[in-house]
Design an enzyme around this catalytic site. Structure first.
Site, PDB file in Angstrom:
ATOM      1  CG  HIS A  63      -1.940  -1.163   1.121  1.00 44.74           C
ATOM      2  ND1 HIS A  63      -2.709  -1.536   2.193  1.00 44.74           N
ATOM      3  CD2 HIS A  63      -2.233  -2.038   0.124  1.00 44.74           C
ATOM      4  CE1 HIS A  63      -3.442  -2.589   1.846  1.00 44.74           C
ATOM      5  NE2 HIS A  63      -3.160  -2.914   0.612  1.00 44.74           N
ATOM      6  CG  HIS A  91      -7.897  -2.752  -1.537  1.00 49.83           C
ATOM      7  ND1 HIS A  91      -7.273  -1.768  -0.810  1.00 49.83           N
ATOM      8  CD2 HIS A  91      -7.108  -3.850  -1.426  1.00 49.83           C
ATOM      9  CE1 HIS A  91      -6.166  -2.244  -0.282  1.00 49.83           C
ATOM     10  NE2 HIS A  91      -6.036  -3.505  -0.632  1.00 49.83           N
ATOM     11  CG  ASP A 106      -3.833  -4.803  -3.198  1.00 49.80           C
ATOM     12  OD1 ASP A 106      -3.263  -4.063  -2.374  1.00 49.80           O
ATOM     13  OD2 ASP A 106      -4.699  -5.644  -2.855  1.00 49.80           O
ATOM     14  CG  HIS A 118      -0.207  -9.254  -3.963  1.00 51.80           C
ATOM     15  ND1 HIS A 118      -0.087  -7.945  -4.363  1.00 51.80           N
ATOM     16  CD2 HIS A 118      -0.937  -9.214  -2.822  1.00 51.80           C
ATOM     17  CE1 HIS A 118      -0.705  -7.160  -3.493  1.00 51.80           C
ATOM     18  NE2 HIS A 118      -1.237  -7.899  -2.555  1.00 51.80           N
TER      19      HIS A 118
HETATM   20 ZN   LIG Z   1      -4.143  -4.438  -0.501  1.00 53.57          ZN
END
Ligand SMILES: [Zn+2]
Length: 297
Positions: free
Chosen positions: A77, A234, A238, A261
């Site tokens: 973040h 969000h 990311d 991710h």
């Molecule tokens: Zn996050």
């Protein structure tokens, strides 16, 4: 589009708890000179860890970087905020092994950067211009990119049987858009995942103060959502953090379907390889005719 590199005009400071460690931690973002990039500095052990894709060692529940035997956790973040606010060079000092989670979004960091202001440096930004299509698949997730004059990102999420449902969002990067549309979106967790996280020794600092908790068709936070589509926002936040690990600004049209991710990292590693081979300077290459380069990870 900013042509010259920037850094913060003055330091900014944060304190809070680590999401996974639950430990109190303080962080400062300091100005840095041209071509330094983003560097994490652990003041508790005197270690420096550059924010670069080669230093990524974990992506399952948080992005963890490691260099010279030292680790720094949950960087995503802070990196998203620096990338979104177009800060090319900065030192992020932290007095523990994990960044503070703050309110679960990138807003406190992005807002502090906006309030501090940024200063232009003499060196040009080393843009990575995407000249070919490429695409990665992994377990129902996909990350792809095509050429574009701007940084454009389209993200989708799909959580059937929950209040999240199917959402998509298209975003074109400017610091103003990032601060208003993306930075305030908080991280989220499904209620039924929390016990498993705790059993694995994770999320010890997690609470309704720093995450949206979803139980079926309900949001358990009394204050509700900041945006009706806060969840996909969000995920875009990311994604911006993962792209920051390229260590240089990128221009392309990114498509991220149910991203995580891990698939994001496959794409960024691939682009980092391209950067070394084909785009060694800030000169813009002539766009090749887009050719499909499909790699399944
Ligand atoms: Zn996050």
């Amino acid at each position: 589009m900013r042509i010259f590199q920037r850094t913060l005009s003055r330091p900014v400071q944060f304190s809070g708890v680590g999401l996974h460690s639950g430990m109190p931690v303080s962080a400062r973002i300091l100005p840095a000179g041209q071509d330094r990039g983003i560097l994490f500095r652990r003041t508790d052990i005197g270690a420096e860890i550059p924010a670069s894709v080669e230093n990524v060692v974990e992506t399952a529940y948080a992005t963890v970087l490691s260099a010279g035997g030292a680790k720094i956790s949950t960087v995503e973040h802070f990196l998203s905020a620096l990338h979104g606010m177009e800060i090319d060079n900065a030192i992020v000092e932290v007095d523990g092994p994990e960044l503070p989670i703050l309110d679960g979004s990138a807003f406190p960091v992005a807002e502090a950067i906006a309030a501090a202001g940024s200063a232009e440096l003499p060196a040009r930004r080393h843009f990575l211009w995407i000249s070919n299509n490429c695409k990665f698949h992994r377990e129902g997730s996909m990350a792809a990119v095509a050429p574009s004059e701007e940084l454009e990102i389209l993200v989708t999420v799909d959580f059937p049987g929950t209040v999240i449902g199917k959402q998509w969002l298209k975003f074109t990067q400017t610091p103003e858009n990032f601060l208003k549309e993306i930075a305030p979106a908080r991280t989220f967790v499904l209620r039924e995942q929390i016990e498993a996280l705790w059993a694995a020794g994770l999320a010890k600092g997690g609470s309704l103060e720093n995450a949206i908790v979803v139980e079926g068709d309900k949001v358990l936070n009394v204050e509700g959502l900041r945006f009706i589509d806060e969840f996909v926002r969000h995920k875009l936040l990311d994604f911006m953090g993962d792209l920051a690990l390229l260590g240089r600004p990128v221009r392309g049209f990114f498509l991220a379907v149910r991203p995580g991710h891990t698939v994001n990292r496959c794409l960024v590693e691939h682009l980092a390889g391209l950067a070394d081979l084909s785009f060694g300077d800030s000169q813009r290459p002539v766009h090749a005719a887009p050719t499909e380069l499909q790699i399944t990870a």
